[in-house]
Design an enzyme around this catalytic site. Structure first.
Site, short mmCIF file in Angstrom:
data_model
loop_
_atom_site.label_atom_id
_atom_site.label_comp_id
_atom_site.label_asym_id
_atom_site.label_seq_id
_atom_site.Cartn_x
_atom_site.Cartn_y
_atom_site.Cartn_z
N ILE A 147 0.82 -1.21 0.00
CA ILE A 147 0.00 0.00 0.00
C ILE A 147 0.86 1.27 0.00
CG2 ILE A 147 -2.02 -1.11 1.03
CD1 ILE A 147 -1.22 0.13 3.73
N TRP B 120 1.41 5.67 0.70
CA TRP B 120 1.53 6.55 1.86
C TRP B 120 0.44 7.61 1.93
CZ3 TRP B 120 1.66 10.95 -0.83
CH2 TRP B 120 2.19 10.89 -2.14
N ASN B 121 -0.38 7.73 0.88
CA ASN B 121 -1.30 8.88 0.86
C ASN B 121 -2.50 8.72 1.80
OD1 ASN B 121 -2.03 6.91 -0.99
ND2 ASN B 121 -2.84 8.34 -2.49
N LYS C 245 2.64 -4.92 3.34
CA LYS C 245 3.77 -4.00 3.42
C LYS C 245 3.27 -2.57 3.30
CE LYS C 245 6.68 -2.27 0.46
NZ LYS C 245 6.73 -0.93 1.09
N GLU D 31 7.17 2.73 3.08
CA GLU D 31 8.32 3.08 3.92
C GLU D 31 8.21 4.53 4.42
OE1 GLU D 31 8.23 2.31 0.77
OE2 GLU D 31 9.47 3.63 -0.47
N GLY E 3 10.31 -0.81 -1.27
CA GLY E 3 9.72 -1.47 -2.42
C GLY E 3 10.64 -2.46 -3.12
N PRO E 4 11.83 -2.00 -3.53
CA PRO E 4 12.70 -2.88 -4.31
C PRO E 4 13.15 -4.14 -3.54
CG PRO E 4 13.38 -0.60 -4.55
CD PRO E 4 12.34 -0.62 -3.48
N GLY F 294 -3.17 5.35 -9.72
CA GLY F 294 -3.39 6.73 -10.09
C GLY F 294 -4.25 7.06 -11.30
N CYS G 84 -5.32 9.47 -5.56
CA CYS G 84 -5.32 8.77 -6.85
C CYS G 84 -6.46 9.22 -7.74
CB CYS G 84 -5.36 7.27 -6.63
SG CYS G 84 -6.64 6.78 -5.49
N GLU H 229 0.63 12.77 -13.99
CA GLU H 229 0.00 12.85 -12.68
C GLU H 229 0.91 13.69 -11.78
OE1 GLU H 229 -0.38 9.17 -10.41
OE2 GLU H 229 -2.38 9.78 -9.80
N ILE H 230 0.39 14.80 -11.27
CA ILE H 230 1.23 15.71 -10.47
C ILE H 230 1.28 15.25 -9.01
CG2 ILE H 230 1.59 18.11 -9.72
CD1 ILE H 230 0.08 19.01 -12.26
P1 NAD Z 1 5.23 3.76 -5.40
O1 NAD Z 1 4.39 3.08 -6.40
O2 NAD Z 1 6.70 3.71 -5.55
O3 NAD Z 1 4.92 3.22 -3.92
C1 NAD Z 1 3.75 2.54 -3.53
C2 NAD Z 1 4.10 1.30 -2.74
O4 NAD Z 1 4.82 0.39 -3.58
C3 NAD Z 1 5.03 1.54 -1.52
O5 NAD Z 1 4.66 0.66 -0.48
C4 NAD Z 1 6.39 1.13 -2.07
O6 NAD Z 1 7.29 0.71 -1.08
C5 NAD Z 1 6.03 -0.02 -2.96
N1 NAD Z 1 7.02 -0.33 -4.00
C6 NAD Z 1 7.90 0.52 -4.59
N2 NAD Z 1 8.66 -0.13 -5.49
C7 NAD Z 1 8.25 -1.43 -5.47
C8 NAD Z 1 8.65 -2.59 -6.17
N3 NAD Z 1 9.64 -2.57 -7.08
N4 NAD Z 1 8.02 -3.76 -5.91
C9 NAD Z 1 7.02 -3.81 -5.01
N5 NAD Z 1 6.61 -2.74 -4.31
C10 NAD Z 1 7.20 -1.56 -4.54
O7 NAD Z 1 4.74 5.26 -5.34
P2 NAD Z 1 5.57 6.55 -4.84
O8 NAD Z 1 6.97 6.55 -5.34
O9 NAD Z 1 5.36 6.65 -3.39
O10 NAD Z 1 4.79 7.69 -5.61
C11 NAD Z 1 5.09 7.91 -6.97
C12 NAD Z 1 3.84 8.23 -7.75
O11 NAD Z 1 2.91 7.15 -7.63
C13 NAD Z 1 3.06 9.42 -7.26
O12 NAD Z 1 3.54 10.60 -7.79
C14 NAD Z 1 1.68 9.12 -7.78
O13 NAD Z 1 1.60 9.52 -9.11
C15 NAD Z 1 1.60 7.63 -7.71
N6 NAD Z 1 0.88 7.16 -6.50
C16 NAD Z 1 -0.38 6.73 -6.64
C17 NAD Z 1 -1.08 6.32 -5.53
C18 NAD Z 1 -2.47 5.85 -5.63
O14 NAD Z 1 -3.23 6.01 -4.69
N7 NAD Z 1 -2.86 5.22 -6.73
C19 NAD Z 1 -0.50 6.35 -4.27
C20 NAD Z 1 0.83 6.77 -4.16
C21 NAD Z 1 1.49 7.17 -5.30
#
Ligand code: NAD
Ligand code: MN
Length: 488
Positions: free
Chosen positions: A155, A157-158, A181, A184, A214-215, A259, A291, A388-389
Site C-alpha cells: 500500500i 503513503w497517501n 507491506k 516506507e 519497495g525494491p 493513479g 489517486c 500525474e502531479i
Molecule cells: P510507489 O508506487 O513507488 O509506492 C507505492 C508502494 O509500492 C510503496 O509501499 C512502495 O514501497 C512499494 N514499491 C515501490 N517499489 C516497489 C517494487 N519494485 N516492488 C514492489 N513494491 C514496490 O509510489 P511513490 O513513489 O510513493 O509515488 C510515486 C507516484 O505514484 C506518485 O507521484 C503518484 O503519481 C503515484 N501514487 C499513486 C497512488 C495511488 O493512490 N494510486 C499512491 C501513491 C502514489
C-alpha cells in the site's frame, strides 16, 4: 511544533508478535512537516517476508483455527477491529498526521472511513456465496467461493490506514491470510492497527505487517512462490513491476489500483460558486495526493472567466501549516521526492505557457509545503495536462461542446475517476455513459463509499476494491458437480 505522540510499535508484526528484522536493519520514518526523524522502524527484507509468508501459510492450513472458523465469526472479529479503531481513533489520527503530514481532521476522517469499511466487510463475511447451477444431463452443480489463500498487500503513503482497511476488509471477510507491506514513508499506523487486530482476536499468522522498501520487501512479495495473490496501490510504474514479477514467479493473481488524471467537467448551466467549491475540493483534498484527484478541470466557455477568478481566490484562501493546528487545511507533501516532483511540474506549466493565477512556489522554508496553485488556459499537450502531479495544483481547461470535452477527457492512458457538474440530466448521463473511467460523480466528487466498487479503466488499474465486487479479488470459484442417480 509537532505534538508529542507516543509511539508504541516499531518492529515487524509476524505471527501476532513484534520482532526485529533478521538482519537487524532499521530505517527512519520522517515527519514531513519538520523534515525531522520521528523514529527508527525495523526494516523487512526478503528473509523477513519469507517468515511472514510462512506464518500466513500456517494460519491458512486446512485445519487451522482460521480455516475452521465460522464465516460469521470472521465478521465478529472484523466488527471488533472496527470498534477498537473507533476507541483509539484520536491517538491514531495524531500518529497518522505525524507520519504523513496531513491535518489531524483529515486523518480523523480517514479513520472514520476505515471504520466504515471494516463494518461493511464485517457484515459481508457470511454472505459470500456461490450458486446452484442448472446443469444439463441431470447433474447437480453448485459453485463455492473459497479464499484465494495467502495474500500480499502493498500500500502507498497517501491514505495509510484507509488503504489498509480497503485491503484487509475484503481479504479477511473472504478468509484469506495477509502479509501487508505499508509504505516506507508511513509505516507507523499499520503497526498499531496490527496490534489492534491481535486484541480483536485474529489468530496468529492471519495478519502480518512487514514495513520495508519497495525494491527489497516489495519485490520479495511480488516474486514470492507461496503468495497466491498480490493487491497493490501506487504508481503505474511499480504496478507494471508487480505484474511482471507475478508472471515471472507463480502467476499469482493481482489487483492494481494506480493513479489517474481524472477529468471534472463544469458545464455552462452550473451554479458557479458550487462548481468552484466541488472542483477545489476535488483537487486540493489531501494536498492533491489522491489517486482519484480531479486534476483536469474542464470549464465551459460561457462561465470560464468567472470560474477561473473564483477558483484562484478560493485556492488563495486555503490555510497551510502545522497539521496539528486546528483549522489547517493543508500540510506538507509527503517527502522531498514528491515535493520536488510537484515543483518541477509547476515549473513545466509555467514554461510551457499555462497561466499561473495563484501559488506556484514553495510555501515557507521548512517542511515540504507547496502553495495551492491554479493554472488557467492549460492546453491538452502540456506536461501538466498529461502527467500525474500528485500535488496541490489545479489545471483549468476551456471547452465549448460536450462532444469535444468527452473526447478530450478520454484522451489519456488513465481511467480511474471523473465528474461532471450540470443541471441537465441528459448531459450528465451522456457523459456518464461515454467516459472511460471506473467512477463517475455527478454534482459531487470523491464520493468513495464502502458499498460501491472502486477501480480503474485502462492503465489506472486492474480489478475493483470496495463493494461486493472486491470479494472476487480475494476468492477462487470452485465448481462442484455431483451425479445423482434418481431413486425410482
Ligand atoms: P510507489 O508506487 O513507488 O509506492 C507505492 C508502494 O509500492 C510503496 O509501499 C512502495 O514501497 C512499494 N514499491 C515501490 N517499489 C516497489 C517494487 N519494485 N516492488 C514492489 N513494491 C514496490 O509510489 P511513490 O513513489 O510513493 O509515488 C510515486 C507516484 O505514484 C506518485 O507521484 C503518484 O503519481 C503515484 N501514487 C499513486 C497512488 C495511488 O493512490 N494510486 C499512491 C501513491 C502514489
Ligand atoms: Mn513519515
Amino acid at each position: 511544533m509537532p505534538k508529542d505522540v507516543k509511539i508504541k510499535y516499531t518492529q515487524l508484526f509476524i505471527n501476532n508478535e513484534f520482532v526485529d528484522s533478521i538482519n537487524g536493519k532499521k530505517f527512519a520514518s520522517i515527519n514531513p512537516a519538520t523534515e525531522e526523524k520521528i523514529i527508527d522502524v525495523s526494516e523487512a527484507d526478503k528473509a523477513d517476508v519469507d517468515l511472514a509468508v510462512r506464518a500466513a501459510r500456517n494460519a491458512f492450513k486446512r485445519n487451522s483455527e482460521w480455516r475452521q472458523m465460522d464465516a460469521s465469526k470472521r465478521g465478529v472479529l472484523l466488527q471488533k477491529l472496527a470498534s477498537l479503531l473507533e476507541r483509539d481513533s484520536e491517538y491514531l489520527a495524531d500518529l497518522e498526521s505525524l507520519d504523513n503530514g496531513k491535518p489531524v481532521a483529515d486523518s480523523a476522517f480517514d479513520i472514520l472511513c476505515a471504520v466504515d469499511t471494516f463494518k461493511y466487510y464485517a457484515g459481508m463475511a457470511d454472505k459470500i456465496s456461490g450458486k446452484h447451477v442448472p446443469s444439463d444431463y441431470g447433474f447437480f452443480t453448485i459453485t463455492r467461493l473459497e479464499p484465494v489463500g495467502v495474500v500480499g498487500q502493498i500500500i502507498p503513503w497517501n491514505y495509510p490506514i484507509l488503504m489498509l482497511a480497503w485491503k484487509w476488509g475484503p481479504a479477511l471477510a473472504a478468509g484469506c491470510t495477509i502479509v501487508l507491506k505499508p509504505s516506507e514513508l508511513t509505516p507507523l499506523t499499520a503497526l498499531y492497527v496490527a496490534q489492534l487486530s491481535k486484541e480483536a482476536g485474529f489468530p496468529p499468522g492471519v495478519i502480518n505487517v512487514v514495513p520495508g522498501y519497495g525494491p527489497t520487501a516489495g519485490t520479495a512479495i511480488a516474486l514470492h512462490p507461496d503468495i497466491n495473490k498480490v493487491a497493490f496501490t501506487g504508481s503505474v510504474e511499480v504496478g507494471r513491476l508487480i505484474m511482471e514479477n507475478a508472471s515471472k514467479s507463480n502467476l499469482k493473481r493481482i489487483s492494481l489500483e494506480l493513479g489517474g488524471k481524472s477529468p471534472l467537467i463544469i458545464c455552462n448551466d452550473a451554479d458557479v460558486d458550487e462548481a468552484v467549491e466541488i472542483a477545489h475540493n476535488a483537487i486540493f483534498a489531501n494536498h492533491g495526493q489522491n489517486c482519484c484527484a480531479g486534476s483536469r478541470t474542464f470549464v465551459q466557455s460561457k462561465i470560464y472567466n468567472e470560474f477561473i477568478q473564483k477558483a484562484a481566490a478560493k485556492a488563495k484562501e486555503r490555510k497551510l501549516g502545522d497539521p496539528f493546528v486546528e483549522g489547517t487545511q493543508q500540510g506538507p507533501q509527503v517527502n522531498d521526492k514528491m515535493f520536488n516532483k510537484v515543483l518541477r511540474l509547476i515549473n513545466s506549466g509555467k514554461s510551457e505557457g499555462a497561466k499561473c493565477l495563484t501559488g506556484g512556489e514553495r510555501w515557507g522554508s521548512k517542511g515540504y509545503f507547496v502553495q495551492p496553485t491554479v493554472f488557467a488556459d492549460v492546453q491538452d499537450s502540456m506536461t501538466i495536462a498529461k502527467e500525474e502531479i500528485f500535488g496541490p495544483v489545479q489545471s483549468i481547461f476551456k471547452f465549448e461542446t460536450l462532444e469535444e470535452v468527452i473526447e478530450r477527457a478520454n484522451n489519456t492512458q488513465y481511467g480511474l475517476a471523473s465528474g461532471i457538474v450540470t443541471k441537465d440530466i441528459n448531459t450528465a448521463f451522456t457523459f456518464a455513459k461515454a467516459i472511460e473511467a471506473g467512477s463517475v460523480w455527478i454534482n459531487c466528487y470523491d464520493a468513495v463509499i464502502p458499498q460501491a466498487p472502486f477501480g480503474g479503466f485502462k492503465q489506472s488499474g486492474i480489478g475493483r476494491e470496495l463493494g461486493e465486487d472486491s470479494i472476487k479479488e480475494y476468492t477462487e470459484m470452485k465448481t462442484i458437480t455431483m451425479k445423482i442417480s434418481d431413486v425410482k
